[in-house]
Design a protein around this motif. Structure first.
Motif, PDB file in Angstrom:
ATOM      1  N   PRO A  33      -3.739 -10.964   5.494  1.00  0.00           N
ATOM      2  CA  PRO A  33      -4.023 -10.724   4.231  1.00  0.00           C
ATOM      3  C   PRO A  33      -4.561  -9.290   3.758  1.00  0.00           C
ATOM      4  O   PRO A  33      -5.356  -8.960   4.523  1.00  0.00           O
ATOM      5  N   ARG A  34      -4.432  -8.641   2.825  1.00  0.00           N
ATOM      6  CA  ARG A  34      -4.750  -7.289   2.513  1.00  0.00           C
ATOM      7  C   ARG A  34      -5.162  -7.512   0.996  1.00  0.00           C
ATOM      8  O   ARG A  34      -5.188  -7.184   0.111  1.00  0.00           O
ATOM      9  N   PRO A  35      -6.776  -8.360   0.972  1.00  0.00           N
ATOM     10  CA  PRO A  35      -7.310  -8.411  -0.409  1.00  0.00           C
ATOM     11  C   PRO A  35      -7.865  -7.060  -0.823  1.00  0.00           C
ATOM     12  O   PRO A  35      -7.654  -7.004  -2.196  1.00  0.00           O
ATOM     13  N   LEU A  36      -8.207  -6.216  -0.105  1.00  0.00           N
ATOM     14  CA  LEU A  36      -8.463  -4.615  -0.908  1.00  0.00           C
ATOM     15  C   LEU A  36      -7.269  -4.176  -1.475  1.00  0.00           C
ATOM     16  O   LEU A  36      -7.380  -3.651  -2.645  1.00  0.00           O
ATOM     17  N   ARG A  37      -6.046  -4.261  -0.873  1.00  0.00           N
ATOM     18  CA  ARG A  37      -4.929  -3.450  -1.419  1.00  0.00           C
ATOM     19  C   ARG A  37      -4.508  -4.375  -2.658  1.00  0.00           C
ATOM     20  O   ARG A  37      -4.167  -3.763  -3.705  1.00  0.00           O
ATOM     21  N   ARG A  42      -4.131  -4.588  -8.690  1.00  0.00           N
ATOM     22  CA  ARG A  42      -4.558  -4.995  -9.890  1.00  0.00           C
ATOM     23  C   ARG A  42      -5.311  -4.197 -10.771  1.00  0.00           C
ATOM     24  O   ARG A  42      -5.180  -4.251 -11.922  1.00  0.00           O
ATOM     25  N   THR A  43      -6.237  -3.534 -10.221  1.00  0.00           N
ATOM     26  CA  THR A  43      -7.079  -2.564 -11.049  1.00  0.00           C
ATOM     27  C   THR A  43      -6.493  -1.645 -11.521  1.00  0.00           C
ATOM     28  O   THR A  43      -6.456  -1.142 -12.808  1.00  0.00           O
ATOM     29  N   LEU A  44      -5.558  -0.894 -10.737  1.00  0.00           N
ATOM     30  CA  LEU A  44      -4.763   0.202 -11.254  1.00  0.00           C
ATOM     31  C   LEU A  44      -3.750  -0.364 -12.381  1.00  0.00           C
ATOM     32  O   LEU A  44      -3.560   0.631 -13.281  1.00  0.00           O
ATOM     33  N   ILE A  45      -3.058  -1.302 -12.214  1.00  0.00           N
ATOM     34  CA  ILE A  45      -2.414  -1.755 -13.066  1.00  0.00           C
ATOM     35  C   ILE A  45      -3.204  -2.153 -14.387  1.00  0.00           C
ATOM     36  O   ILE A  45      -2.426  -1.788 -15.440  1.00  0.00           O
TER      37      ILE A  45
END
Length: 69
Positions: A33-37, A42-45
């Motif tokens: 899983p890629r939690p950082l990505r 989500r932050t960018l959106i």
């Protein structure tokens, strides 16, 4: 080609493709899983949504003004 023959060939090919996809799914290694990505995306959106909501809409120009230049 008769429609029934065409349909039979379609079913055979679809079954082959399903079997191939199942084989691929079983042999493909599981990805971590890629939690950082996900968090970054989500932050960018959220930032983009805040920016578009905060900005005022551009004034609309009539079609005649657009045609003149």
């Amino acid at each position: 080609m008769h429609p029934h023959d065409h349909l039979a060939l379609h079913h055979i090919r679809a079954a082959e493709l399903h079997a191939e996809a199942d084989t691929y799914r079983l042999t493909r290694p599981a990805r971590a899983p890629r939690p950082l990505r996900t968090a970054l995306g989500r932050t960018l959106i959220a930032a983009g949504l805040r920016l578009t909501a905060a900005s005022s809409p551009a004034p609309s120009r009539p079609a005649a003004a657009l045609a003149r230049g």
